[in-house]
Design a protein around this motif. Sequence first.
Motif, PDB file in Angstrom:
ATOM      1  N   LEU A 138       0.834  -1.201   0.000  1.00  0.00           N
ATOM      2  CA  LEU A 138       0.000   0.000   0.000  1.00  0.00           C
ATOM      3  C   LEU A 138       0.873   1.256   0.000  1.00  0.00           C
ATOM      4  O   LEU A 138       0.554   2.248  -0.672  1.00  0.00           O
ATOM      5  CB  LEU A 138      -0.918  -0.023   1.234  1.00  0.00           C
ATOM      6  CG  LEU A 138      -1.913   1.114   1.395  1.00  0.00           C
ATOM      7  CD1 LEU A 138      -2.804   1.264   0.181  1.00  0.00           C
ATOM      8  CD2 LEU A 138      -2.768   0.917   2.646  1.00  0.00           C
ATOM      9  N   LEU A 162       2.995   5.378   6.313  1.00  0.00           N
ATOM     10  CA  LEU A 162       2.887   3.966   5.904  1.00  0.00           C
ATOM     11  C   LEU A 162       4.269   3.359   5.706  1.00  0.00           C
ATOM     12  O   LEU A 162       4.521   2.211   6.078  1.00  0.00           O
ATOM     13  CB  LEU A 162       2.076   3.853   4.602  1.00  0.00           C
ATOM     14  CG  LEU A 162       0.565   4.056   4.712  1.00  0.00           C
ATOM     15  CD1 LEU A 162      -0.077   4.024   3.334  1.00  0.00           C
ATOM     16  CD2 LEU A 162      -0.060   2.982   5.595  1.00  0.00           C
ATOM     17  N   LEU A 196      -5.419   3.656   7.720  1.00  0.00           N
ATOM     18  CA  LEU A 196      -4.424   3.121   6.781  1.00  0.00           C
ATOM     19  C   LEU A 196      -3.289   2.430   7.538  1.00  0.00           C
ATOM     20  O   LEU A 196      -2.842   1.346   7.155  1.00  0.00           O
ATOM     21  CB  LEU A 196      -3.851   4.244   5.908  1.00  0.00           C
ATOM     22  CG  LEU A 196      -4.823   4.932   4.954  1.00  0.00           C
ATOM     23  CD1 LEU A 196      -4.138   6.071   4.219  1.00  0.00           C
ATOM     24  CD2 LEU A 196      -5.388   3.937   3.942  1.00  0.00           C
ATOM     25  N   LEU A 197      -2.846   3.045   8.640  1.00  0.00           N
ATOM     26  CA  LEU A 197      -1.765   2.440   9.442  1.00  0.00           C
ATOM     27  C   LEU A 197      -2.223   1.109  10.035  1.00  0.00           C
ATOM     28  O   LEU A 197      -1.455   0.138  10.069  1.00  0.00           O
ATOM     29  CB  LEU A 197      -1.355   3.392  10.573  1.00  0.00           C
ATOM     30  CG  LEU A 197      -0.530   4.617  10.183  1.00  0.00           C
ATOM     31  CD1 LEU A 197      -0.308   5.514  11.394  1.00  0.00           C
ATOM     32  CD2 LEU A 197       0.817   4.200   9.600  1.00  0.00           C
ATOM     33  N   LEU A 256      -4.580  -0.911   8.857  1.00  0.00           N
ATOM     34  CA  LEU A 256      -4.712  -1.872   7.754  1.00  0.00           C
ATOM     35  C   LEU A 256      -3.352  -2.469   7.415  1.00  0.00           C
ATOM     36  O   LEU A 256      -3.194  -3.692   7.284  1.00  0.00           O
ATOM     37  CB  LEU A 256      -5.292  -1.129   6.546  1.00  0.00           C
ATOM     38  CG  LEU A 256      -5.673  -1.941   5.331  1.00  0.00           C
ATOM     39  CD1 LEU A 256      -6.806  -2.898   5.662  1.00  0.00           C
ATOM     40  CD2 LEU A 256      -6.095  -1.023   4.177  1.00  0.00           C
ATOM     41  N   LYS A 257      -2.357  -1.595   7.305  1.00  0.00           N
ATOM     42  CA  LYS A 257      -0.992  -2.017   6.981  1.00  0.00           C
ATOM     43  C   LYS A 257      -0.446  -2.951   8.052  1.00  0.00           C
ATOM     44  O   LYS A 257       0.198  -3.954   7.736  1.00  0.00           O
ATOM     45  CB  LYS A 257      -0.140  -0.745   6.905  1.00  0.00           C
ATOM     46  CG  LYS A 257       1.277  -0.951   6.482  1.00  0.00           C
ATOM     47  CD  LYS A 257       1.448  -0.605   5.048  1.00  0.00           C
ATOM     48  CE  LYS A 257       2.690  -1.248   4.514  1.00  0.00           C
ATOM     49  NZ  LYS A 257       3.043  -0.748   3.204  1.00  0.00           N
ATOM     50  N   VAL A 288      -3.743  -7.561  -2.090  1.00  0.00           N
ATOM     51  CA  VAL A 288      -4.244  -6.695  -3.163  1.00  0.00           C
ATOM     52  C   VAL A 288      -5.581  -6.065  -2.739  1.00  0.00           C
ATOM     53  O   VAL A 288      -5.794  -4.854  -2.896  1.00  0.00           O
ATOM     54  CB  VAL A 288      -4.385  -7.476  -4.482  1.00  0.00           C
ATOM     55  CG1 VAL A 288      -5.024  -6.608  -5.567  1.00  0.00           C
ATOM     56  CG2 VAL A 288      -3.027  -7.976  -4.956  1.00  0.00           C
ATOM     57  N   ALA A 331      -6.661  -5.532   0.291  1.00  0.00           N
ATOM     58  CA  ALA A 331      -6.438  -4.560   1.357  1.00  0.00           C
ATOM     59  C   ALA A 331      -5.824  -3.267   0.791  1.00  0.00           C
ATOM     60  O   ALA A 331      -6.152  -2.167   1.241  1.00  0.00           O
ATOM     61  CB  ALA A 331      -5.550  -5.153   2.438  1.00  0.00           C
ATOM     62  N   ASN A 332      -4.939  -3.392  -0.207  1.00  0.00           N
ATOM     63  CA  ASN A 332      -4.389  -2.186  -0.854  1.00  0.00           C
ATOM     64  C   ASN A 332      -5.505  -1.388  -1.519  1.00  0.00           C
ATOM     65  O   ASN A 332      -5.538  -0.152  -1.432  1.00  0.00           O
ATOM     66  CB  ASN A 332      -3.355  -2.563  -1.915  1.00  0.00           C
ATOM     67  CG  ASN A 332      -2.045  -3.032  -1.318  1.00  0.00           C
ATOM     68  OD1 ASN A 332      -1.881  -3.065  -0.093  1.00  0.00           O
ATOM     69  ND2 ASN A 332      -1.100  -3.404  -2.166  1.00  0.00           N
ATOM     70  N   VAL A 333      -6.419  -2.101  -2.191  1.00  0.00           N
ATOM     71  CA  VAL A 333      -7.551  -1.425  -2.852  1.00  0.00           C
ATOM     72  C   VAL A 333      -8.407  -0.717  -1.780  1.00  0.00           C
ATOM     73  O   VAL A 333      -8.820   0.432  -1.959  1.00  0.00           O
ATOM     74  CB  VAL A 333      -8.397  -2.432  -3.662  1.00  0.00           C
ATOM     75  CG1 VAL A 333      -9.694  -1.790  -4.144  1.00  0.00           C
ATOM     76  CG2 VAL A 333      -7.591  -2.959  -4.851  1.00  0.00           C
ATOM     77  N   GLY A 382      -7.340   0.436   1.016  1.00  0.00           N
ATOM     78  CA  GLY A 382      -6.573   1.633   1.405  1.00  0.00           C
ATOM     79  C   GLY A 382      -6.818   2.792   0.446  1.00  0.00           C
ATOM     80  O   GLY A 382      -7.067   3.925   0.865  1.00  0.00           O
ATOM     81  N   LEU A 383      -6.781   2.493  -0.856  1.00  0.00           N
ATOM     82  CA  LEU A 383      -6.999   3.553  -1.852  1.00  0.00           C
ATOM     83  C   LEU A 383      -8.433   4.092  -1.760  1.00  0.00           C
ATOM     84  O   LEU A 383      -8.660   5.300  -1.914  1.00  0.00           O
ATOM     85  CB  LEU A 383      -6.714   3.032  -3.266  1.00  0.00           C
ATOM     86  CG  LEU A 383      -5.256   2.663  -3.563  1.00  0.00           C
ATOM     87  CD1 LEU A 383      -5.108   2.230  -5.024  1.00  0.00           C
ATOM     88  CD2 LEU A 383      -4.294   3.815  -3.271  1.00  0.00           C
ATOM     89  N   ILE A 419      -8.686   6.507   1.071  1.00  0.00           N
ATOM     90  CA  ILE A 419      -8.098   7.796   0.684  1.00  0.00           C
ATOM     91  C   ILE A 419      -9.078   8.574  -0.196  1.00  0.00           C
ATOM     92  O   ILE A 419      -9.298   9.776   0.012  1.00  0.00           O
ATOM     93  CB  ILE A 419      -6.751   7.583  -0.052  1.00  0.00           C
ATOM     94  CG1 ILE A 419      -5.711   7.044   0.930  1.00  0.00           C
ATOM     95  CG2 ILE A 419      -6.264   8.876  -0.697  1.00  0.00           C
ATOM     96  CD1 ILE A 419      -4.411   6.609   0.277  1.00  0.00           C
TER      97      ILE A 419
END
Lengths: 250, 250
Positions: free
Chosen positions: A119, A176, B175-176, B178-179, B198, B200-202, B204-205, B208
Amino acid sequence: MEPGGASVPAALPYYVAFSQLLGLTVVAVTGAWLGLYRGGIAWDSSLQFNVHPLCMVIGMIFLQGDALLVYRVFRKEAKRTTKILHGLLHVVALIIALLGLVAVFDYHRKKSYPDLYSLHSWCGILVFVLYCVQWLVGFSFFLFPGASFSLRSRYRPQHIFYGATIFLLSVGTALLGLKEALLFKLGTKYSKFEPEGVLANVLGLLLICFGVVVLYILAQADWKRPSQAEEQALSMDFKTLTEGDSPSPQ
Amino acid sequence: MEPGGASVPAALPYYVAFSQLLGLTVVAVTGAWLGLYRGGIAWDSSLQFNVHPLCMVIGMIFLQGDALLVYRVFRKEAKRTTKILHGLLHVVALIIALLGLVAVFDYHRKKSYPDLYSLHSWCGILVFVLYCVQWLVGFSFFLFPGASFSLRSRYRPQHIFYGATIFLLSVGTALLGLKEALLFKLGTKYSKFEPEGVLANVLGLLLICFGVVVLYILAQADWKRPSQAEEQALSMDFKTLTEGDSPSPQ
């Protein structure tokens, strides 16, 4: 007190000084973290990775933040001089950030580590691309002589909003990255309040404070750079020209 | 077109609809992530941890964001009704977030995991305390009958700035978290583009994007709730009363 809007708001210099103190502390603490717990910095060794956080913090956080403050600090200089300084600071920030990006991709290549899966990396690439686009669009509207006064006035609020957003996203991306670097190295030791973990947490809070103070300075309507005599005249001309137009709110 | 400032800006409903679509998607994707890769949700089992991310996303992200938009959406209702809705939405957000906090502390206690060592937890506690303080101060200034009109007018910009800041900090803290959840579970598998990583990255976006769209709606000066007849009258009275005062800019 000087007449009209030319005077400097009383609290502004203190906030600007505080922002600079915070920004320099962020850079110093990043250096201290890398020096004390990560073996320092070098290009041609496994220390190459460490070039990445230092360059990104100097470029994408400290210098980018300062570039946003230029219009609040230089209040009486010619508009063009202030613009050029704003654009130049962003160029220096971009070059230093590019060096930080080259460092991490080169390090990954040498170590055969995969790229762009996290991320942090997704956000980082997004922010860097947006930052380049914002610079190019800003340059063509405000420094390139082609754009009309009305076009500039309509684009200005968008430029300011996206500039502040890109800056905040840069701070978020740095947090991050910091978290990633900590968890990869410390793992479960992070929960033992290791000195490195505590220092990095403090660095995270300092990054947030710098972001908030810069945003606070930008958000104060009374602290905006007053338009100067010649700009006011132009603005009046523009108003007269478009008065019949009655732009619809959208 | 309706007269004066009572008309709704043409683009506003589309942006509000888009923000709601994004907010609901964020909640749905969080649920999907917890359901597909973390075994779902339950209070009295090791799944208790999963209550934390879901409650924090619903309370501190979706409902908090929506509470900020109340003044942009309810433009013609009585000011007091809008205020009460704004305050109530924040109360519901706070209660749900509190449930999420109890879940994680209770889970840590049962598993004998240490508390409050990570940057995510430091930011989380900071944001939650600031959110409670902001609610209490906002309540005593705007809903409690004691505060004068002039005091309210001076506090309002601060309330708005800190409200937006607390919301953005909530997004950053999510975000922190989630990471952290990803790196603890996936470890080096994260770099293999595992489906969970993937997704979880989505997520995160998407978080945002929701933050940026809410901020964009709040930042448009033309989209602010127009003052209504009785407020304008009060405001004029206030102006007349304080005209001799010439408040110094600070």
